[in-house]
Design an enzyme around this catalytic site. Structure first.
Site, mmCIF file in Angstrom:
data_model
loop_
_atom_site.group_PDB
_atom_site.id
_atom_site.type_symbol
_atom_site.label_atom_id
_atom_site.label_comp_id
_atom_site.label_asym_id
_atom_site.label_seq_id
_atom_site.Cartn_x
_atom_site.Cartn_y
_atom_site.Cartn_z
ATOM 1 N N ASP A 149 0.274 -7.352 -12.730
ATOM 2 C CA ASP A 149 -0.261 -8.707 -12.598
ATOM 3 C C ASP A 149 -0.904 -8.870 -11.220
ATOM 4 O O ASP A 149 -0.564 -8.164 -10.268
ATOM 5 C CB ASP A 149 0.870 -9.750 -12.731
HETATM 6 N N1 URA Z 1 6.259 -7.250 -15.442
HETATM 7 C C1 URA Z 1 5.624 -8.355 -15.028
HETATM 8 O O1 URA Z 1 6.045 -9.470 -15.341
HETATM 9 N N2 URA Z 1 4.530 -8.226 -14.261
HETATM 10 C C2 URA Z 1 4.032 -7.024 -13.876
HETATM 11 O O2 URA Z 1 3.028 -6.972 -13.149
HETATM 12 C C3 URA Z 1 4.704 -5.865 -14.310
HETATM 13 C C4 URA Z 1 5.814 -6.003 -15.094
#
Ligand code: URA
Length: 248
Positions: A110
């Site tokens: 993310d």
């Molecule tokens: N889980 C999440 O919520 N975000 C990420 O970037 C990776 C795993």
């Protein structure tokens, strides 16, 4: 396939800087399709042309593997009208037409997640690592908004080990996670290892137990750990010994 300069290709194959390559062209026998060349600007089609240096053929399509410590506020994709992307952080030697076509991400993080992100030209490796069948483990450093009591930590550990129902997120429906392991470091910090990679998975897991991620960082995939010397935004090439650690 678009053509590229000979010196750029050889630099990418590890023959040194463009200056080094001008020296190599003077000193060693560099053949392009069997003919000696001295010109660093010779245009090469990596799909059809052959190059040899001092009798050794140069493999123009060796796969590239990169580990980046992805910084926060940068998007894990190659195009984004609005934000800086992780590809914008790569230097020019990774922007040849061949690499622009073939270099891709092995999964995503993310925008606000930091840590281990892999890039490669090797589609087979990518397929193997992101295939849900292979259950490659990914470990995240999770810093939580609210400290947890030892009792609730135990409960969370048990729920995650069992598999927990997480709620919907954007267009992604609710689902039950595969068993996951958590190691508590203190009241609001833990290492969580998961074996799948659904949308916002870690964030949704902590929401399901009444908490919230304040900061998330991926620290390993398989047995491959994020190099602690890489500052956010820095990256390095990976070689066989590193790649071996991505095997189950
Ligand atoms: N889980 C999440 O919520 N975000 C990420 O970037 C990776 C795993």
């Amino acid at each position: 396939m678009a053509k590229e300069r000979l010196d750029k290709l050889l630099a990418h194959e590890g023959f040194g800087s463009r200056k080094d390559i001008r020296k190599i062209l003077r000193k060693y026998e560099v053949l392009v399709n069997g003919s000696r060349t001295y010109d660093p600007a010779t245009q090469i089609d990596p799909d059809t042309d052959t190059i040899s240096v001092d009798g050794e053929e140069v493999n123009l399509h060796q796969h590239v593997y990169l580990m980046m410590n992805k910084p926060q506020h940068v998007v894990s994709s190659n195009k984004d009208g609005e934000h800086q992307t992780v590809f914008d952080l790569l230097d020019d030697s990774f922007r040849t037409p061949y690499l622009q076509d073939k270099l891709h991400l092995v999964g995503r993080l993310d925008m606000d997640t930091e840590g281990l992100l892999l890039f490669t030209t090797d589609g087979e490796l990518t397929h193997r690592l992101i295939s849900p069948k292979n259950h490659i483990n990914k470990t995240y450093l999770c810093c939580l908004e609210h400290p947890e009591t030892p009792d609730h930590q135990q409960e969370i550990t048990a729920q995650f080990a069992e598999g927990i129902e997480v709620g919907p997120d954007d267009n992604d429906p609710p689902f039950t996670t595969e068993p996951a392991q958590i190691k508590w470091i203190d009241a609001s910090t833990a290492h969580l290892t998961i074996y799948e990679g659904k949308y916002h998975q870690v964030k949704r897991m902590f929401i399901a137990v009444g908490n919230k991620i304040a900061f998330l960082k991926r620290i390993s995939m398989g047995r491959l750990e994020l190099d602690p010397d890489l500052k956010p935004g820095e990256y390095k090439e990976l070689y066989d010994d590193d790649l071996e650690k991505l095997n189950n």
